[in-house]
Design a protein around this motif. Structure first.
Motif, PDB file in Angstrom:
ATOM      1  N   UNK A 309       0.832  -1.210   0.000  1.00 37.81           N
ATOM      2  CA  UNK A 309       0.000   0.000   0.000  1.00 37.81           C
ATOM      3  C   UNK A 309       0.863   1.256   0.000  1.00 37.81           C
ATOM      4  N   UNK A 310       0.330   2.318  -0.582  1.00 40.31           N
ATOM      5  CA  UNK A 310       1.042   3.592  -0.629  1.00 40.31           C
ATOM      6  C   UNK A 310       0.435   4.529   0.407  1.00 40.31           C
ATOM      7  N   UNK A 311       1.172   4.741   1.506  1.00 43.79           N
ATOM      8  CA  UNK A 311       0.739   5.606   2.604  1.00 43.79           C
ATOM      9  C   UNK A 311       1.717   6.767   2.779  1.00 43.79           C
ATOM     10  N   UNK A 312       2.346   7.185   1.689  1.00 46.20           N
ATOM     11  CA  UNK A 312       3.329   8.261   1.756  1.00 46.20           C
ATOM     12  C   UNK A 312       2.676   9.545   2.255  1.00 46.20           C
ATOM     13  N   UNK A 313       3.308  10.188   3.242  1.00 44.04           N
ATOM     14  CA  UNK A 313       2.846  11.458   3.821  1.00 44.04           C
ATOM     15  C   UNK A 313       1.448  11.354   4.437  1.00 44.04           C
ATOM     16  N   UNK A 314       1.011  10.147   4.750  1.00 44.25           N
ATOM     17  CA  UNK A 314      -0.297   9.945   5.372  1.00 44.25           C
ATOM     18  C   UNK A 314      -0.206  10.177   6.872  1.00 44.25           C
ATOM     19  N   UNK A 315      -1.270  10.728   7.447  1.00 41.03           N
ATOM     20  CA  UNK A 315      -1.307  10.973   8.891  1.00 41.03           C
ATOM     21  C   UNK A 315      -1.943   9.780   9.600  1.00 41.03           C
ATOM     22  N   UNK A 316      -1.152   9.104  10.424  1.00 38.28           N
ATOM     23  CA  UNK A 316      -1.589   7.908  11.132  1.00 38.28           C
ATOM     24  C   UNK A 316      -1.349   8.053  12.633  1.00 38.28           C
ATOM     25  N   UNK A 317      -1.281   9.277  13.111  1.00 42.69           N
ATOM     26  CA  UNK A 317      -1.050   9.487  14.536  1.00 42.69           C
ATOM     27  C   UNK A 317      -2.141   8.802  15.358  1.00 42.69           C
ATOM     28  N   UNK A 318      -1.738   8.115  16.418  1.00 44.57           N
ATOM     29  CA  UNK A 318      -2.663   7.448  17.339  1.00 44.57           C
ATOM     30  C   UNK A 318      -3.518   6.369  16.670  1.00 44.57           C
ATOM     31  N   UNK A 356       6.454  -5.081   8.926  1.00 44.11           N
ATOM     32  CA  UNK A 356       6.938  -3.936   8.148  1.00 44.11           C
ATOM     33  C   UNK A 356       8.169  -4.309   7.333  1.00 44.11           C
ATOM     34  N   UNK A 357       8.283  -5.566   6.996  1.00 42.81           N
ATOM     35  CA  UNK A 357       9.471  -6.020   6.264  1.00 42.81           C
ATOM     36  C   UNK A 357       9.561  -5.328   4.905  1.00 42.81           C
ATOM     37  N   UNK A 358      10.714  -4.777   4.622  1.00 43.22           N
ATOM     38  CA  UNK A 358      11.031  -4.042   3.388  1.00 43.22           C
ATOM     39  C   UNK A 358      10.235  -2.735   3.236  1.00 43.22           C
ATOM     40  N   UNK A 359       9.458  -2.348   4.234  1.00 52.11           N
ATOM     41  CA  UNK A 359       8.659  -1.124   4.116  1.00 52.11           C
ATOM     42  C   UNK A 359       9.553   0.105   4.025  1.00 52.11           C
ATOM     43  N   UNK A 360       9.119   1.083   3.243  1.00 51.30           N
ATOM     44  CA  UNK A 360       9.862   2.333   3.123  1.00 51.30           C
ATOM     45  C   UNK A 360       9.343   3.317   4.159  1.00 51.30           C
ATOM     46  N   UNK A 361      10.121   3.510   5.227  1.00 53.10           N
ATOM     47  CA  UNK A 361       9.749   4.418   6.315  1.00 53.10           C
ATOM     48  C   UNK A 361      10.687   5.623   6.355  1.00 53.10           C
ATOM     49  N   UNK A 362      11.320   5.920   5.234  1.00 51.39           N
ATOM     50  CA  UNK A 362      12.261   7.036   5.186  1.00 51.39           C
ATOM     51  C   UNK A 362      11.560   8.344   5.540  1.00 51.39           C
ATOM     52  N   UNK A 363      12.101   9.044   6.532  1.00 45.47           N
ATOM     53  CA  UNK A 363      11.529  10.320   6.936  1.00 45.47           C
ATOM     54  C   UNK A 363      10.235  10.222   7.711  1.00 45.47           C
ATOM     55  N   UNK A 364       9.799   9.007   8.041  1.00 45.98           N
ATOM     56  CA  UNK A 364       8.559   8.846   8.807  1.00 45.98           C
ATOM     57  C   UNK A 364       8.773   9.235  10.262  1.00 45.98           C
ATOM     58  N   UNK A 365       7.718   9.730  10.888  1.00 47.94           N
ATOM     59  CA  UNK A 365       7.783  10.119  12.298  1.00 47.94           C
ATOM     60  C   UNK A 365       7.132   9.021  13.138  1.00 47.94           C
ATOM     61  N   UNK A 381      14.714   2.994   7.254  1.00 46.04           N
ATOM     62  CA  UNK A 381      14.461   3.961   8.317  1.00 46.04           C
ATOM     63  C   UNK A 381      15.342   5.200   8.177  1.00 46.04           C
ATOM     64  N   UNK A 382      15.791   5.472   6.979  1.00 43.79           N
ATOM     65  CA  UNK A 382      16.632   6.647   6.738  1.00 43.79           C
ATOM     66  C   UNK A 382      15.892   7.923   7.156  1.00 43.79           C
ATOM     67  N   UNK A 383      16.498   8.694   8.044  1.00 43.53           N
ATOM     68  CA  UNK A 383      15.948   9.960   8.549  1.00 43.53           C
ATOM     69  C   UNK A 383      14.611   9.791   9.276  1.00 43.53           C
ATOM     70  N   UNK A 384      14.268   8.576   9.676  1.00 41.02           N
ATOM     71  CA  UNK A 384      13.047   8.373  10.453  1.00 41.02           C
ATOM     72  C   UNK A 384      13.254   8.836  11.889  1.00 41.02           C
ATOM     73  N   UNK A 385      12.165   9.210  12.559  1.00 39.82           N
ATOM     74  CA  UNK A 385      12.231   9.645  13.951  1.00 39.82           C
ATOM     75  C   UNK A 385      11.701   8.530  14.847  1.00 39.82           C
TER      76      UNK A 385
END
Length: 407
Positions: A309-318, A356-365, A381-385
């Protein structure tokens, strides 16, 4: 001993002491009495202060990051410049209050903290990502205070001074802001559904992207058919490889309140920039779904299949993503489609047991997210928080971009 109900235990009574600068990180101080004490700059990160009495305390610059203050009595406390990032203040009492001493002539004299600070002053405090549900802040001075992404469901803010405060992304569902002064405050992306705004002063407040009781984006009734019918047609389209039914397109639709998506077949769903705040998507089939920049805050996605799935820049807080499958989707022996979560906001999301295997979480918070037992093998996890995230070190042994490269 008192906390463990052991014989000989006694409640900690530390009233009117100067405890400034002490390191009480992670201590269990639930039910302790700190009435009138000075805790300026005290370190209380991760401490348990449930039901503690902090009436009239000087808490300036105190560190309460990640602390638990459930039902704590903070009436009249001065929290100017205090750091309560990620703290839990459910049902806490932060209303106005003051300590007074009786003079010889019988009159009462208000005792002020060192420097004459104003009681119930939260100016400049940090409460980003704090949980203030059902807390009482009526009459509180909270100018320039940071409430970014704070959970404030049912919070009492009657006549509170929130001028120039930052409430971006704050969840204020059912909050009572009657008579509050919110002039110049930033409420970008805040959730104000069911909030009481009687006589609230909102002059100059930034409400861009805020969710109110009015539809955000396109309403449900703009769809060509009822959503339940469209979901059935989409399942038929998926099952027949496109020969029957029709694909479901929900781009930009406000889907709040719908109950038609739980356990549904939504493979290859198109819902770019859709509003799915609080929507139940339990065990939904969402393989290769396009959900870029959607609002999925507090949504339930437990057990959902989100492979590719493509969840780029999606808000998933809480959001609840317990046991969700966010790994790659194998197309054939040479091709895979990985889940895209680059730049996604996952603060305080529950990802326990997720894949989350192979998932792209670059820059994710992923700050303060629960990643217990999550499978992060080969994830980017490049630049992930990951500040405050719950996970073991061995979960990061086979990931990309972690630890961060030194500058």
């Amino acid at each position: 001993m008192f906390r463990n109900a052991r014989m000989g235990g006694a409640r900690a009574v530390l009233s009117f002491y100067d405890l400034s600068g002490l390191d009480l990180t992670g201590r269990d101080l639930a039910h302790a009495d700190f009435t009138g004490s000075v805790l300026k700059g005290t370190k209380l990160a991760g401490a348990t202060l449930d039901c503690a009495t902090l009436f009239g305390c000087d808490l300036r610059q105190a560190d309460f990051q990640g602390a638990s203050l459930v039902k704590a009595d903070l009436r009249g406390a001065c929290l100017r410049g205090a750091d309560l990032t990620g703290a839990t203040l459910v049902n806490a009492d932060l209303r106005d209050g003051s300590i007074a001493a009786r003079e010889k002539d019988g009159t009462l004299r208000v005792i002020q903290a060192d420097g004459g600070t104003t009681p119930s002053d939260m100016e400049g405090a940090k409460l980003a990502n704090a949980n203030l549900s059902q807390a009482r802040l009526s009459g509180t001075i909270a100018m320039h205070t940071d409430f970014t992404d704070a959970v404030m469901r049912g919070t009492k803010l009657v006549r509170a001074n929130l001028r120039n405060a930052t409430l971006d992304g704050a969840i204020l569902e059912g909050a009572d802001m009657s008579g509050a002064d919110v002039r110049g405050a930033s409420l970008k992306g805040a959730v104000l559904t069911g909030a009481t705004l009687t006589l609230t002063e909102l002059g100059g407040a930034d409400l861009a992207g805020a969710l109110t009781d009015k539809p955000a984006g396109k309403p449900l009734d703009s769809l060509p058919r009822p959503l339940e019918e469209l979901v059935k047609l989409h399942a038929l389209w998926v099952g027949s490889a496109g020969q029957e039914g029709m694909p479901l397109r929900l781009d930009g639709i406000d889907l709040r309140g719908t109950h038609a998506l739980s356990h549904a077949c939504l493979t290859r769903l198109m819902a770019v920039e859709a509003v799915l705040y609080g929507v139940d998507l339990t065990a939904a089939q969402l393989q290769v779904a396009q959900l870029q920049r959607a609002d999925l805050r507090t949504a339930t996605l437990a057990g959902a299949d989100l492979r590719g799935a493509n969840l780029a820049a999606t808000r998933l807080n809480n959001a609840d993503l317990k046991g969700a499958n966010l790994s790659f989707l194998k197309i054939d022996d040479t091709r895979v489609v990985r889940a895209e979560l680059a730049g996604a906001a996952l603060r305080y999301a529950d990802l326990s047991g997720s894949r989350l295997r192979k998932a792209n979480l670059a820059g994710a918070d992923l700050s303060y997210a629960n990643l217990a037992d999550a499978d992060l093998r080969e994830a980017d996890l490049t630049n992930a928080k990951l500040s405050g995230a719950k996970l073991r070190k061995d979960q990061l042994t086979d990931v990309i971009g972690w630890p961060p490269a030194k500058p």
